[in-house]
Design a protein around this motif. Sequence first.
Motif, PDB file in Angstrom:
ATOM      1  N   ALA C  51      41.740  24.387  54.710  1.00 50.30           N
ATOM      2  CA  ALA C  51      42.214  25.700  55.167  1.00 50.30           C
ATOM      3  C   ALA C  51      43.023  26.396  54.070  1.00 50.30           C
ATOM      4  O   ALA C  51      42.941  27.615  53.892  1.00 50.30           O
ATOM      5  N   ALA C  52      43.793  25.627  53.300  1.00 49.60           N
ATOM      6  CA  ALA C  52      44.608  26.229  52.243  1.00 49.60           C
ATOM      7  C   ALA C  52      43.753  26.691  51.059  1.00 49.60           C
ATOM      8  O   ALA C  52      44.038  27.724  50.449  1.00 49.60           O
ATOM      9  N   TYR C  53      42.718  25.935  50.731  1.00 45.65           N
ATOM     10  CA  TYR C  53      41.961  26.231  49.514  1.00 45.65           C
ATOM     11  C   TYR C  53      40.756  27.133  49.732  1.00 45.65           C
ATOM     12  O   TYR C  53      40.339  27.849  48.814  1.00 45.65           O
ATOM     13  N   ALA C  54      40.174  27.117  50.927  1.00 48.60           N
ATOM     14  CA  ALA C  54      38.951  27.896  51.150  1.00 48.60           C
ATOM     15  C   ALA C  54      39.210  29.394  51.066  1.00 48.60           C
ATOM     16  O   ALA C  54      38.374  30.147  50.550  1.00 48.60           O
ATOM     17  N   VAL C  55      40.360  29.840  51.562  1.00 49.50           N
ATOM     18  CA  VAL C  55      40.607  31.288  51.622  1.00 49.50           C
ATOM     19  C   VAL C  55      40.793  31.894  50.236  1.00 49.50           C
ATOM     20  O   VAL C  55      40.789  33.109  50.078  1.00 49.50           O
ATOM     21  N   TRP C  56      40.963  31.057  49.217  1.00 47.07           N
ATOM     22  CA  TRP C  56      41.047  31.561  47.844  1.00 47.07           C
ATOM     23  C   TRP C  56      39.694  32.122  47.392  1.00 47.07           C
ATOM     24  O   TRP C  56      39.649  32.993  46.517  1.00 47.07           O
ATOM     25  N   PHE C  57      38.593  31.636  47.967  1.00 47.89           N
ATOM     26  CA  PHE C  57      37.254  32.092  47.575  1.00 47.89           C
ATOM     27  C   PHE C  57      36.933  33.432  48.240  1.00 47.89           C
ATOM     28  O   PHE C  57      37.388  33.701  49.342  1.00 47.89           O
ATOM     29  N   PRO C  58      36.125  34.256  47.573  1.00 50.09           N
ATOM     30  CA  PRO C  58      35.788  35.561  48.150  1.00 50.09           C
ATOM     31  C   PRO C  58      34.920  35.408  49.404  1.00 50.09           C
ATOM     32  O   PRO C  58      34.187  34.421  49.535  1.00 50.09           O
ATOM     33  N   PRO C  59      35.005  36.383  50.326  1.00 48.32           N
ATOM     34  CA  PRO C  59      34.109  36.377  51.482  1.00 48.32           C
ATOM     35  C   PRO C  59      32.665  36.301  51.000  1.00 48.32           C
ATOM     36  O   PRO C  59      32.320  36.815  49.932  1.00 48.32           O
ATOM     37  N   GLY C  60      31.829  35.644  51.776  1.00 49.44           N
ATOM     38  CA  GLY C  60      30.443  35.427  51.387  1.00 49.44           C
ATOM     39  C   GLY C  60      30.223  34.035  50.820  1.00 49.44           C
ATOM     40  O   GLY C  60      29.092  33.557  50.751  1.00 49.44           O
ATOM     41  N   THR C  61      31.301  33.396  50.366  1.00 51.30           N
ATOM     42  CA  THR C  61      31.171  32.033  49.843  1.00 51.30           C
ATOM     43  C   THR C  61      30.728  31.075  50.950  1.00 51.30           C
ATOM     44  O   THR C  61      31.167  31.186  52.092  1.00 51.30           O
ATOM     45  N   ALA C  77      26.349  18.611  64.074  1.00 50.01           N
ATOM     46  CA  ALA C  77      26.330  19.225  62.740  1.00 50.01           C
ATOM     47  C   ALA C  77      26.463  20.730  62.959  1.00 50.01           C
ATOM     48  O   ALA C  77      25.710  21.298  63.743  1.00 50.01           O
ATOM     49  N   VAL C  78      27.428  21.361  62.275  1.00 52.14           N
ATOM     50  CA  VAL C  78      27.726  22.758  62.608  1.00 52.14           C
ATOM     51  C   VAL C  78      27.834  23.663  61.380  1.00 52.14           C
ATOM     52  O   VAL C  78      28.008  23.196  60.251  1.00 52.14           O
ATOM     53  N   VAL C  79      27.718  24.959  61.667  1.00 50.12           N
ATOM     54  CA  VAL C  79      28.107  26.015  60.738  1.00 50.12           C
ATOM     55  C   VAL C  79      29.239  26.790  61.416  1.00 50.12           C
ATOM     56  O   VAL C  79      29.079  27.238  62.553  1.00 50.12           O
ATOM     57  N   ALA C  80      30.372  26.913  60.729  1.00 53.63           N
ATOM     58  CA  ALA C  80      31.454  27.756  61.232  1.00 53.63           C
ATOM     59  C   ALA C  80      31.530  28.985  60.338  1.00 53.63           C
ATOM     60  O   ALA C  80      31.488  28.859  59.110  1.00 53.63           O
ATOM     61  N   GLU C  81      31.606  30.158  60.957  1.00 57.01           N
ATOM     62  CA  GLU C  81      31.841  31.366  60.177  1.00 57.01           C
ATOM     63  C   GLU C  81      33.271  31.791  60.457  1.00 57.01           C
ATOM     64  O   GLU C  81      33.710  31.826  61.611  1.00 57.01           O
ATOM     65  N   ALA C  82      34.031  32.076  59.401  1.00 57.21           N
ATOM     66  CA  ALA C  82      35.437  32.456  59.590  1.00 57.21           C
ATOM     67  C   ALA C  82      35.795  33.472  58.516  1.00 57.21           C
ATOM     68  O   ALA C  82      35.710  33.161  57.320  1.00 57.21           O
ATOM     69  N   ASP C  83      36.134  34.675  58.944  1.00 56.10           N
ATOM     70  CA  ASP C  83      36.512  35.753  58.019  1.00 56.10           C
ATOM     71  C   ASP C  83      35.500  35.932  56.882  1.00 56.10           C
ATOM     72  O   ASP C  83      35.874  36.129  55.717  1.00 56.10           O
TER      73      ASP C  83
END
Lengths: 243, 243, 243
Positions: C51-61, C77-83
């Motif tokens: 959660a701390a490191y993922a938001v550093w990447f641009p949307p679309g990553t 097995a899942v795909v989560a989409e968040a922001d």
Amino acid sequence: MIALFTDFGLAGPYTGQVMATLHHVAPRVPVVSLFADAPSARPKPSAYLLAAYAVWFPPGTVLLCVVDPGVGGARRAVVAEADGRFYVGPDNGLFDIVQRRAGETRLWEISWRPEQLSASFHGRDLFAPVAARLAAGEPAAALAKPAANRSASRAWPDDLAEIVYIDHYGNAMTGLRGDLLAQDARLVANGRKIAPAATFSAMPPGEALWYTNSNGLAEIALNSARADTTLELAIGGKVMVEA
Amino acid sequence: MIALFTDFGLAGPYTGQVMATLHHVAPRVPVVSLFADAPSARPKPSAYLLAAYAVWFPPGTVLLCVVDPGVGGARRAVVAEADGRFYVGPDNGLFDIVQRRAGETRLWEISWRPEQLSASFHGRDLFAPVAARLAAGEPAAALAKPAANRSASRAWPDDLAEIVYIDHYGNAMTGLRGDLLAQDARLVANGRKIAPAATFSAMPPGEALWYTNSNGLAEIALNSARADTTLELAIGGKVMVEA
Amino acid sequence: MIALFTDFGLAGPYTGQVMATLHHVAPRVPVVSLFADAPSARPKPSAYLLAAYAVWFPPGTVLLCVVDPGVGGARRAVVAEADGRFYVGPDNGLFDIVQRRAGETRLWEISWRPEQLSASFHGRDLFAPVAARLAAGEPAAALAKPAANRSASRAWPDDLAEIVYIDHYGNAMTGLRGDLLAQDARLVANGRKIAPAATFSAMPPGEALWYTNSNGLAEIALNSARADTTLELAIGGKVMVEA
């Protein structure tokens, strides 16, 4: 091409975030990690290691170099140009030996600043974008201003008679250029005399030897065993030369 | 695609210099590191590990393979073609098992030489340029001449009843193909009998099990613990099969 | 861009095979390894680190996330989409904190299956192809079906007062967001009180300090020494906050 020379490690988040930044700013420039385990927080042995390995890359290469114990403090952020290669990183001596051995060299202080600059990760926030923009063709003068070389204040020797790196096999690289030593010189490390040999397989298994490695450094190894644990060698350990 | 199978480690300078050479000679070919921690300086267990993992790659892949304790000595430098994949590296047995299991196989001795060939780093100076040129479409005949297969002199077994790799989780891969063992066979390692199970989660935590891993090797693991430290397993350790 | 967050390690075969799959399915999408040493088989601390490191990447990553002790068992097995970012991996809590902190979030259960699905390596066989196809522009709905979020059953806290990662320098990251702590709060780890400081160089060598790291986590470090060995810190170790 951009080559990374850092003490970040590869597995953790640091090299990955730097790679992501480089891809983002300079999408078509290939990036390789040369060292991710340069001597941790020790610019002096790192400087001799970098000088030996950087010149293997073709002119035009940008070397992003981060061994930066002073991050967040007063040290300058610089670009050094030496024989057509660019070095981006902290001004803590890391580029002293590269510059001293170069025919032509210039130093700039980085004046560009990112929108967000963390206190502890200039590698990602400052040095990587500058390296990527240089690699993409932007001139140093657009990102930095000419600066005075302060290496004289450090006065490090031309060659460093210490262990500067232990590799994956346990071989110990010194900061000495092998070609400047007498061909029959012996190295003494931890009280142990070590004779020269051309290759591993020229020596009996378990015997210590030194040779000039593929990037020109005098390197201590054992045939079929680890030199670091057997001879108790570590980065910073002194080496003596017996001519 | 070029896949690397070496004992170089990733952090040090060796993989990075090989990557830089590959990018330089074959700029558009993707490169992945499959193993950078193949059994260090041990071609025999490496040969069984390579045979299991190489066939996962599509035909046309070039595998650059360097586990090369004899570098600088008299061993030949070769290209092996097996079922449409190319293997570039030292002729020390590393390709014996790949070739034995292939439907169609050829061997060449590399005759091309670089302008500068270091005594200790043929991976960078010789094997990487050859691998890159093959991956870029150059025929093997332009770089090498047909050579005799000398694997008969080594006479290694079809499967190796030894530990050939310890992974990041402490799981121990053997050189045995799981599908050739009886489904209820027990493995014995370090005096400990190990029963088969389909997956980790089929066993109680802390219990040893073996299963056929995702590349076909019989692998010893513990549910929720490291097999290597708990069972004291190491590369080269013998395994017995109780049918 | 695809970013990898796994406990696979880099040297072994797992990251390499995942990289090869990604290159094969989505040849032009850059891939970086963010963490290859996320807390091994421990989704809970991994969730706070991610959660701390993922938001550093641009949307679309697309973040390919595999910390998966239940592989081969019944977990979804899942795909989560968040922001605007996509997370592909096992439904074991790994995405709970990412989703809780996001403004907008959706969850899908992966219905697509590969021709061959190994029991033990869904990272390569299932998650990597799905991540590559999402990164290449395929909609989640083509690979997965809407699913209910089950994070309520785990009820993990908003911040985790534990060590969640030890980095290459021996610094210990906690699962606490530094900005939510009082500026003069002390952390207590292993009975040792640790005061805040802005940067390493603000403290005397050998002194313990905590600061908010470049991705927002409260991190415990020593100036010029390893915090993990000196303070005996390990992943999962409890931390207390003294306001």
